[in-house]
Write a protein that holds these residues in place. Structure first.
Motif, PDB file in Angstrom:
ATOM      1  N   MET A  32       0.856  -1.162   0.000  1.00  0.00           N
ATOM      2  CA  MET A  32       0.000   0.000   0.000  1.00  0.00           C
ATOM      3  C   MET A  32       0.900   1.222   0.000  1.00  0.00           C
ATOM      4  N   LEU A  33       0.629   2.109  -0.915  1.00  0.00           N
ATOM      5  CA  LEU A  33       1.463   3.298  -1.032  1.00  0.00           C
ATOM      6  C   LEU A  33       0.574   4.522  -1.098  1.00  0.00           C
ATOM      7  N   ASP A  34       0.706   5.396  -0.110  1.00  0.00           N
ATOM      8  CA  ASP A  34      -0.040   6.646  -0.135  1.00  0.00           C
ATOM      9  C   ASP A  34       0.599   7.534  -1.194  1.00  0.00           C
ATOM     10  N   ILE A  35      -0.215   8.156  -2.011  1.00  0.00           N
ATOM     11  CA  ILE A  35       0.317   8.991  -3.094  1.00  0.00           C
ATOM     12  C   ILE A  35       1.045  10.211  -2.542  1.00  0.00           C
ATOM     13  N   SER A  36       0.524  10.782  -1.471  1.00  0.00           N
ATOM     14  CA  SER A  36       1.156  11.953  -0.877  1.00  0.00           C
ATOM     15  C   SER A  36       1.728  11.583   0.486  1.00  0.00           C
ATOM     16  N   LEU A  37       3.039  11.668   0.601  1.00  0.00           N
ATOM     17  CA  LEU A  37       3.721  11.340   1.856  1.00  0.00           C
ATOM     18  C   LEU A  37       4.324  12.614   2.432  1.00  0.00           C
ATOM     19  N   SER A  38       3.723  13.120   3.476  1.00  0.00           N
ATOM     20  CA  SER A  38       4.172  14.359   4.109  1.00  0.00           C
ATOM     21  C   SER A  38       4.312  15.490   3.097  1.00  0.00           C
ATOM     22  N   GLY A  39       3.348  15.569   2.180  1.00  0.00           N
ATOM     23  CA  GLY A  39       3.336  16.650   1.203  1.00  0.00           C
ATOM     24  C   GLY A  39       4.147  16.391  -0.052  1.00  0.00           C
ATOM     25  N   GLU A  40       4.844  15.272  -0.122  1.00  0.00           N
ATOM     26  CA  GLU A  40       5.624  14.934  -1.310  1.00  0.00           C
ATOM     27  C   GLU A  40       4.971  13.759  -2.026  1.00  0.00           C
ATOM     28  N   MET A  41       4.992  13.801  -3.350  1.00  0.00           N
ATOM     29  CA  MET A  41       4.398  12.731  -4.142  1.00  0.00           C
ATOM     30  C   MET A  41       5.287  11.491  -4.106  1.00  0.00           C
ATOM     31  N   SER A  42       4.666  10.338  -4.030  1.00  0.00           N
ATOM     32  CA  SER A  42       5.404   9.075  -3.941  1.00  0.00           C
ATOM     33  C   SER A  42       5.632   8.432  -5.313  1.00  0.00           C
ATOM     34  N   PHE A  43       5.419   9.178  -6.385  1.00  0.00           N
ATOM     35  CA  PHE A  43       5.550   8.612  -7.723  1.00  0.00           C
ATOM     36  C   PHE A  43       6.942   8.048  -8.029  1.00  0.00           C
ATOM     37  N   PRO A  44       8.034   8.685  -7.613  1.00  0.00           N
ATOM     38  CA  PRO A  44       9.350   8.067  -7.863  1.00  0.00           C
ATOM     39  C   PRO A  44       9.481   6.692  -7.190  1.00  0.00           C
ATOM     40  N   LEU A  45       8.968   6.561  -5.983  1.00  0.00           N
ATOM     41  CA  LEU A  45       8.992   5.273  -5.295  1.00  0.00           C
ATOM     42  C   LEU A  45       8.121   4.268  -6.041  1.00  0.00           C
ATOM     43  N   ALA A  46       6.953   4.698  -6.495  1.00  0.00           N
ATOM     44  CA  ALA A  46       6.054   3.818  -7.249  1.00  0.00           C
ATOM     45  C   ALA A  46       6.728   3.316  -8.524  1.00  0.00           C
ATOM     46  N   GLU A  47       7.428   4.192  -9.220  1.00  0.00           N
ATOM     47  CA  GLU A  47       8.139   3.785 -10.438  1.00  0.00           C
ATOM     48  C   GLU A  47       9.207   2.746 -10.130  1.00  0.00           C
ATOM     49  N   SER A  48       9.881   2.916  -9.009  1.00  0.00           N
ATOM     50  CA  SER A  48      10.897   1.952  -8.593  1.00  0.00           C
ATOM     51  C   SER A  48      10.275   0.601  -8.265  1.00  0.00           C
ATOM     52  N   LEU A  49       9.133   0.618  -7.583  1.00  0.00           N
ATOM     53  CA  LEU A  49       8.438  -0.632  -7.270  1.00  0.00           C
ATOM     54  C   LEU A  49       7.985  -1.343  -8.544  1.00  0.00           C
ATOM     55  N   LEU A  50       7.435  -0.589  -9.492  1.00  0.00           N
ATOM     56  CA  LEU A  50       7.012  -1.179 -10.758  1.00  0.00           C
ATOM     57  C   LEU A  50       8.183  -1.814 -11.490  1.00  0.00           C
ATOM     58  N   ALA A  51       9.305  -1.122 -11.520  1.00  0.00           N
ATOM     59  CA  ALA A  51      10.487  -1.635 -12.214  1.00  0.00           C
ATOM     60  C   ALA A  51      10.979  -2.936 -11.599  1.00  0.00           C
ATOM     61  N   ARG A  52      10.720  -3.119 -10.315  1.00  0.00           N
ATOM     62  CA  ARG A  52      11.160  -4.327  -9.614  1.00  0.00           C
ATOM     63  C   ARG A  52      10.052  -5.383  -9.517  1.00  0.00           C
ATOM     64  N   ASP A  53       8.921  -5.115 -10.158  1.00  0.00           N
ATOM     65  CA  ASP A  53       7.768  -6.028 -10.109  1.00  0.00           C
ATOM     66  C   ASP A  53       7.273  -6.290  -8.693  1.00  0.00           C
ATOM     67  N   VAL A  54       7.344  -5.265  -7.849  1.00  0.00           N
ATOM     68  CA  VAL A  54       6.832  -5.357  -6.479  1.00  0.00           C
ATOM     69  C   VAL A  54       5.356  -4.961  -6.507  1.00  0.00           C
ATOM     70  N   PRO A  55       4.459  -5.849  -6.067  1.00  0.00           N
ATOM     71  CA  PRO A  55       3.029  -5.519  -6.107  1.00  0.00           C
ATOM     72  C   PRO A  55       2.682  -4.439  -5.083  1.00  0.00           C
ATOM     73  N   PHE A  56       1.853  -3.490  -5.514  1.00  0.00           N
ATOM     74  CA  PHE A  56       1.380  -2.437  -4.615  1.00  0.00           C
ATOM     75  C   PHE A  56       0.123  -1.822  -5.198  1.00  0.00           C
ATOM     76  N   VAL A  57      -0.578  -1.086  -4.366  1.00  0.00           N
ATOM     77  CA  VAL A  57      -1.726  -0.292  -4.786  1.00  0.00           C
ATOM     78  C   VAL A  57      -1.551   1.100  -4.198  1.00  0.00           C
ATOM     79  N   PHE A  58      -2.153   2.073  -4.851  1.00  0.00           N
ATOM     80  CA  PHE A  58      -2.138   3.448  -4.355  1.00  0.00           C
ATOM     81  C   PHE A  58      -3.322   3.698  -3.437  1.00  0.00           C
ATOM     82  N   PHE A  59      -3.092   4.523  -2.431  1.00  0.00           N
ATOM     83  CA  PHE A  59      -4.151   5.053  -1.589  1.00  0.00           C
ATOM     84  C   PHE A  59      -4.025   6.563  -1.626  1.00  0.00           C
TER      85      PHE A  59
END
Length: 72
Positions: free
Chosen positions: A1-28
Motif C-alpha cells: 500500500m502506497l499513499d500517493i502523498s507522503l508528508s506533502g511529497e508525491m510518492s511517484f518516484p517510489l512507485a516507479e521503482s516498485l514497478l520496475a522491480r515487479d513489487v506488487p502495490f496499490v495506491f491510496f
C-alpha cells in the motif's frame, strides 16, 4: 500500500521503482481527482476511506498472483 502523498511529497518516484522491480502495490489517496502520471495509471488506486475487507482482499490477490488483481 502506497499513499500517493507522503508528508506533502508525491510518492511517484517510489512507485516507479516498485514497478520496475515487479513489487506488487496499490495506491491510496485522500484526493479523488489527483492526477497520476501516465506511466502509473495502470496501478490500482483507492480513495480513502477504504473498507478493510476490500483492501485486504485486493492485496491478498495481488500478492498471490499480480495479474489476477486486475479483476477487482
Amino acid at each position: 500500500m502506497l499513499d500517493i502523498s507522503l508528508s506533502g511529497e508525491m510518492s511517484f518516484p517510489l512507485a516507479e521503482s516498485l514497478l520496475a522491480r515487479d513489487v506488487p502495490f496499490v495506491f491510496f489517496t485522500a484526493y479523488a481527482g489527483l492526477a497520476v502520471p501516465a506511466n502509473l495509471r495502470t496501478v490500482e488506486r483507492y480513495v480513502k476511506p477504504v473498507s478493510y475487507t476490500r483492501m485486504t482482499h485486493t492485496l491478498a490477490r495481488r500478492l498471490a498472483a499480480p495479474e489476477a488483481a486486475e479483476d477487482d
